[in-house]
Every structure is written in C-alpha cells, then in structure tokens.
Enzyme design. Structure first.
Site, short mmCIF file in Angstrom:
data_model
loop_
_atom_site.label_atom_id
_atom_site.label_comp_id
_atom_site.label_asym_id
_atom_site.label_seq_id
_atom_site.Cartn_x
_atom_site.Cartn_y
_atom_site.Cartn_z
N ASN A 1 16.46 32.50 20.78
CA ASN A 1 17.43 32.02 21.76
C ASN A 1 16.58 31.45 22.89
OD1 ASN A 1 19.64 33.00 20.32
ND2 ASN A 1 19.49 35.02 21.25
N ARG B 1 31.55 37.48 6.70
CA ARG B 1 30.31 37.05 7.36
C ARG B 1 29.10 37.16 6.42
NH1 ARG B 1 27.70 39.61 12.95
NH2 ARG B 1 25.55 39.16 12.38
N GLU C 1 16.49 47.44 16.67
CA GLU C 1 17.74 47.15 17.38
C GLU C 1 18.88 48.09 16.98
OE1 GLU C 1 18.98 43.11 16.85
OE2 GLU C 1 20.96 43.44 17.75
N GLU D 1 25.09 31.46 16.83
CA GLU D 1 25.30 32.22 18.07
C GLU D 1 25.07 31.38 19.33
OE1 GLU D 1 22.85 35.76 17.60
OE2 GLU D 1 24.49 36.78 16.58
N ASP E 1 22.82 41.86 9.42
CA ASP E 1 21.94 41.79 10.59
C ASP E 1 21.13 43.07 10.79
OD1 ASP E 1 20.77 40.89 12.89
OD2 ASP E 1 22.49 41.24 14.18
N GLU F 1 14.38 40.08 24.44
CA GLU F 1 15.64 40.36 23.75
C GLU F 1 15.37 41.41 22.67
OE1 GLU F 1 18.11 37.06 23.02
OE2 GLU F 1 19.46 38.16 21.70
N ARG F 2 16.18 42.47 22.69
CA ARG F 2 16.01 43.58 21.74
C ARG F 2 14.61 44.21 21.84
NH1 ARG F 2 21.25 43.85 21.71
NH2 ARG F 2 22.22 41.98 20.89
N HIS G 1 27.13 48.30 10.83
CA HIS G 1 27.58 47.68 12.07
C HIS G 1 28.66 48.51 12.78
CE1 HIS G 1 27.45 44.46 14.90
NE2 HIS G 1 26.87 43.61 14.08
O1 GCW Z 1 22.34 40.01 15.85
C1 GCW Z 1 21.54 39.35 16.57
C2 GCW Z 1 20.85 40.09 17.66
C3 GCW Z 1 20.49 39.04 18.66
C4 GCW Z 1 19.55 38.05 17.97
C5 GCW Z 1 20.23 37.51 16.71
C6 GCW Z 1 19.32 36.61 15.91
C7 GCW Z 1 17.87 36.69 18.93
O2 GCW Z 1 21.69 41.06 18.19
O3 GCW Z 1 19.89 39.64 19.76
O4 GCW Z 1 19.22 37.01 18.81
O5 GCW Z 1 20.60 38.57 15.90
O6 GCW Z 1 18.67 37.10 15.02
O7 GCW Z 1 19.28 35.42 16.19
#
Ligand code: GCW
Length: 671
Positions: free
Chosen positions: A207, A332, A389, A288, A361, A164-165, A517
């Site tokens: 995740n 947020r 990212e 998430e 983020d 991921e990323r 963002h």
């Molecule tokens: O914003 C998000 C990223 C996700 C990431 C999440 C996190 C691992 O886009 O890809 O998931 O942050 O940090 O949990």
C-alpha cells in the site's frame, strides 16, 4: 559476556562446547580467503568475527587474489579464484549450480567454494552454522543450491516509519536520516538475511506512498542498496500503478498510453543510474483501493507487461500480486483464480505473479491457493506472511515452519501425483522459469528485531525453507534453537517444545477445523465471530463461518460456491466430499451439520468444544514447559518470554470462551 537482548539473533557465535571448540581449533589453523569484492570482504569479516569466539587459538587470516592449497586451513574462494593446483584437487562433480556452494574436505583442509561470490557467502554462513551447532567438520562433502531463485522479504513499511501489520516497533529504515546517515542495523539486517540465503528485500509497503519514486527517495533507497550489495541482497520497491499521474503529473496512468510508458522508462533509467543492481517493482494493483490497469479498461497482463518491458533491458523483474477480490464473485476465495487463470501464458518472461499461500488471507490454516499448479505458463511466486497478523501478532509464540511445510508439501496433482507446491515453486530443472518465495517481514526497530526473543525463529525458518524446502521442521528448529539459545540442554528442550507445538496450539484455540477470519475487525487480534463491522460483507466473520441452526462452515463444494473445482480433479473431488475432505480443512469447504460425527466419534458440536479446550491446555503447556528453564537462564530472557506466554495463555482462554459461547448457541438452536 554475551548479549541477552536478542540483537545478535542466530549469529551470536557462542561456542557449542569446550571440547568442540578444541576440535575445531585443531583443524582450522589458517584461513585463506579471496580478495576482490565487497561480498568477499564481507565473508572475510564475518569469518574473523565468528572465529574470534568459536575457536580458542589464534589463527592466521590471509586475503589473496588467488587461493591455493595449504594444510590445516580453511580455504574460501569462488571457483575462479582457486589456483590450478587446488582445482585439480577437487573431487569430481562437486560444484554447485547457480548461487549454491560446496564445502569439501581436501586432505586436512576444508574448501568453501561456489561458482559465484554469493555462493561462497552462503557456504561460509552454512559452515559457521556447523560450528555453532556442534557438528563434525571432518570428511565434509556438502553441495547445496537454492531451491528458488528469489528469496525475498517484503517489508510493509511506510515512509513515515510506521509498519503495516508490524508488531516490532517502527520501520528499520530511517528515511528522514537517509542517505546521509547509515544506521549500523542495515548491515546487521543484511548479515542475518544473507546467513539464511535471502537475496532480495522490498523496502516499502505494497500500500504505497507515491513519493517512493521521487528522486529524493530513490537516493535514500540507493544508500540502503549500497550496504545490502555486500551481502548479495538486491532491493525492490513497491510502486503505485498510478505514479505517472499522481507523481508525474500526467493525466492518466493507462499502461497503453505512450507518455505513460515513457514516464516509466525515464523513472526506471533514473533508478538504475544509482542502483545498478536494482531488483525491480512489486505491485499491488486493483486491490483494496490500490489503483491498477482495470481503471483504464486493461487487465493484469497489460499492466504488468508494460512494466516488464521497461525493466527488461536492465535485468529487472516485475512482481505482480494476485491478492485481488471484489466485485463479481460470490466467494472471495475464488476471485484471484477467476481473474488470473485466463491470463496464463500472457505474461512476459520477467513478470512474476505473486500469490498468497492460501485463497483468503494468511489465516492460521488455509488450504493452498489453487493458482499453485493452476498456471503453468506463468512465473509464480508464493507470498507467505512471517509477521503474524492473524496469529497473535507480537504476543503469541507461534512457530510457522510447520504451516509452511504443510503448504510446500501439499500435492496439487497438477502433473499427476507428486506435484507438490514445493516442487512446483522450485522447478530446478526448468531453467526458463523465474521462481521465488516472498515473506512479509516481521522485522522492526525493537532491539530484538521481531517483538520477542522467539519471533525471529520465523524469519530464520523462512530463509531456510526458501533455500531448501525438503528440510524438516525439526532440523530448522534444532538449528535456530542452538544458534540462538546456546547448547544448554534444558533450555533447548523447552525452546524446541515451544517451536514444535505452538502452531497446533494456535490452530486449536483460534480456528479449529479450519474456521477462518473470525478475528476482530481491522486489527485482527482476538476473537470476534459475531462482528458485524466493516463496509464489505467479505470482511465480516459471519461471511466466513456461516453459523446457523443447521451447522457451521462455508459450503465451497459443488453444491455451494464450487471453489473446489478450481483445484485439479483428484484434489477437487477430495475436498468436495465431506467423507474425504481432510478434517483439518473441513469448515473451509463444508457447511457441516451440528450432529455430524467426526472421525473422533464426537459430533461437530462436541468436537468444537473439545478442540477449543485442548488448545487452551496446549497454550498452558507451552508456558509450563518454559517455567522449567528458570534455573538455567538469566532473569531478563526468562521473564520476557514468560510474559508473552502468559498473554498467549490468557488469550487462548478468551478465544475458547468467546467462540464457544457464540457458536454453541446456534448448535442449541437459540438463533
Ligand atoms: O488482508 C490484508 C492485510 C492488509 C494488507 C493486505 C495485502 C498490505 O490486512 O494489511 O495490506 O492484506 O496483503 O495487501
């Protein structure tokens, strides 16, 4: 012939110059190292490997139980492996704390020592760096200890091999082959990490896939741990909070349920039976889509403390992420503070709350997260993102050390002036607190590890800043540049130019004045301020930039969402007032009228155009600077970097064009 594919990272051990090699060879005739453990053996092996190219004479390398003084020698051993005579020769007060090291000249010899084997490991790599960078090794009196206890890479690697990323190929961990086959890259990864002081690795994505806790995967993880152990690296696993239900078949994962607690106890015992130095669990909970204690009407303290209790007998820790947003908050940026601040003091002593550097983020720039300096009774880890990212991913060369320095040097005023984030995280004097910094890794299966020959600079800088956040960006850039690219001055000049100027360029062509963002939906590459996709408002660029005919930016002042008041008073007041809010954070905190005059004398509307244009020019300059290295470098390396810089320059123009055409319509009152 040295390799040119980047595989060796900053450990290519190319001699700095002939004259320095002669000097070093005259000083180091013999090497005496301590025998005794996997770590000490790894040190001896590394020294042997490095000296075969950094010295031009044959040297004797002897491994003994105890190390005694010898002339013209390099002596490497933990303090308890030095004989009495050598101990007596040590200058007073020259032993480091914890896993630190001392590098001391004693007559015509040099001693590398520490209280622990890890200290000796880190000291040895530091010493090798002196040689790689052409530094004098006479009259050495170096004592250094890590600023934070835990310096951890977080891999967002999925068990199917995707990342991921991740922008550098597949996952390094070959789960299908493990535990039988051990890829040699595990060792090279661990060497590189140890060389910059990293002492932890979370192997899998936050995740999670629940079967990471199956017996089969625990054994695979144990095989990786058995390699990392030689380099002082402890492994951690990301776990799904609902594992007792999803994997264990229980009807619940309620942290107060006794069967759930028993399940975690047994699972933890199973892990420690094969990974005795297991670090602990990383948890993304109630975030998430990942499950957490809220499902059962419990809070983050209930959830994390349950795991803390289970890990405590083994010396393990829980790293509990504070990356939460969702219902019940108008902004947020405020959510994590609102949820976690009331829990300060409720977390057990082996529970650490991991907070992203900024409140949203990993944007190109964010003000610091208000939880730094906001929770003084809780172990706080900082989470940085090494993988880019939101900063051009594997294509843009952006050196992140200047950003991280800005974050670490920020004064929170938590205990009056001088309460920087760096000093808060380090808290050396405060032995009771566990301190740590985590970095979301940018490492993958690409031969060059990190998507380009430049991206490893961020892995390197991460480790160095975790160890010592007082290092300057220039020092880190100098070290990485020479160790990676060799001592050709023209090449070094270009490499350092790119390192020192690339973050500013990125800020200017992507997110001037702290716009944030405004990237494309989901994959986050490229500009899309108009984007309306996504099931949540706070995933949409419009939520953040708030462009309208009156102005631009998110009003987080006391007249807006009042996010400013999550900071300590002097900082809150500074952010709240448009006159004192640093312009670099302006559009994060203020909805600014289009005709508002900035310190440059330009209106917001003019400034935006000016900065985007400047960013494009800066991206072009990065590329042009690189062109100067053409006569100095092999074609392969020259072209691979040039290809990336060309993309970056083209992308910078796209950012400028898309963003200006979108935002200026509002300024001109068209919408
Ligand atoms: O914003 C998000 C990223 C996700 C990431 C999440 C996190 C691992 O886009 O890809 O998931 O942050 O940090 O949990």
């Amino acid at each position: 012939m040295k390799r040119t594919d980047g595989y060796e990272l900053w450990l290519s051990y190319s001699p700095y110059s002939e004259s320095m090699t002669k000097k070093y060879s005259a000083i180091i005739k013999n090497v005496y190292t301590a025998l005794g453990s996997e770590i000490l053996d790894a040190v001896s092996d590394e020294i042997e490997l490095a000296f075969s190219s950094l010295l031009d004479t044959n040297f004797l390398l002897e491994r003994n139980e105890t190390v005694r003084f010898n002339n013209s020698s390099l002596l490497i051993a933990p303090y308890d492996h030095l004989d009495d005579d050598l101990c007596a020769r040590l200058p007073p007060n020259k032993l480091p704390d914890g896993d630190g090291y001392s590098i001391l000249s004693i007559q015509d010899s040099i001693l590398i020592t520490g209280l622990t084997e890890k200290g000796v490991l880190y000291g040895s790599f530091y010493f090798l760096r002196l040689l790689q960078t052409g530094k004098s090794i006479e009259n050495l009196s170096i004592v250094s200890s890590p600023a934070v206890k835990w310096r951890i890479l977080n891999h967002w690697d999925n068990l199917d091999g995707s990342v991921e990323r991740g922008y550098a190929g597949k996952s390094l961990w070959k789960w299908k082959e493990l535990p039988k086959l051990i890829d040699p890259r595990y060792k090279d990864y661990a060497r590189a990490c140890a060389s910059i002081g990293i002492n932890g690795a979370v192997l899998n994505n936050v995740n999670t896939q629940v079967y990471i806790l199956s017996q089969e995967y625990i054994e695979k993880a144990a095989a990786i741990a058995s390699i990392f152990r030689h380099f002082g690296i402890r492994i951690f696993l990301s776990v799904n909070f609902s594992s007792p239900a999803l994997l264990g078949g229980l009807g619940t994962a309620d942290p107060c349920d006794k069967n759930v607690i028993q399940w975690w106890k047994e699972k933890t015992a199973e892990i420690y039976s094969v990974i005795p130095d297991f670090g602990g669990f990383l948890v993304k909970a109630d975030s998430e889509g990942q499950p957490g204690p809220y499902i059962y009407g419990r809070d983050h303290a209930d959830g994390s403390n349950m795991l803390g209790r289970v890990l405590e007998p083994y010396g393990g820790i829980v790293i509990w992420r504070a990356f939460v947003y969702g219902q019940g908050e108008t902004d947020r940026a405020k959510k994590a503070y609102s949820d976690f601040k009331p829990l300060d003091g409720k977390f057990l002593s082996n529970v650490c709350v991991q907070v992203k550097n900024g409140p949203i983020d990993f944007q190109p720039r964010e003000p610091i997260h208000p939880l730094f300096g906001g929770m003084d009774k809780t172990n706080i880890f900082m989470e940085l993102q090494i993988t880019q990212e939101y900063l051009g991913q594997g294509n843009h060369l952006v050196f992140l050390a200047p950003m991280w320095k800005e974050i670490l040097d920020f004064d929170t005023f938590a205990n009056g002036k001088g309460s920087t984030v760096g000093s808060f995280l380090a808290a050396k004097a405060d032995v009771k607190r566990i301190t740590g910094i985590s970095g979301v890794s940018n490492i993958g299966s690409d031969k060059n590890w990190c998507a380009s020959l430049f991206h490893p600079a961020n892995w390197y800088a991460f480790g160095r800043l975790c160890w010592d956040n007082t290092l300057s960006v220039e020092e880190i850039a100098d070290e990485w540049a020479v160790c990676t690219w060799g001592a050709n001055q023209k090449v070094l000049e270009a490499v350092k130019y790119i390192l020192m100027n690339s973050w500013q360029a990125c800020l200017d062509y992507m997110t001037p004045l702290c716009l944030h963002h405004i990237m494309r939906y989901n994959h986050h590459y490229g500009p899309d301020p108009a984007c309306d996709e996504g099931s949540r408002e706070d995933w949409k660029p419009k939520y953040y930039h708030r462009a309208d005919s009156a102005g631009l930016g998110f009003d987080r002042t006391r007249n807006g969402t009042d996010a400013v008041d999550q900071y300590h008073k002097p900082v809150a007041d500074m952010f709240d007032d448009i006159k004192t809010c640093p312009e670099k954070y302006l559009l994060w905190f203020h909805h600014v009228p289009w005709d508002y005059k900035l310190s440059s004398g330009r209106s917001l509307k003019e400034e935006l155009s000016y900065v985007y244009e400047k960013g494009v020019k800066e991206a072009e300059d990065l590329r042009n600077k690189w062109l100067e290295t053409k006569p100095e470098l092999d074609k392969k390396r020259f072209e691979s970097v040039l290809d990336k810089l060309n993309i970056q320059y083209e992308d910078a123009k796209e950012w400028r064009d898309v963003c200006l055409s979108y935002f200026l319509k509002f300024a001109e009152g068209e919408k």
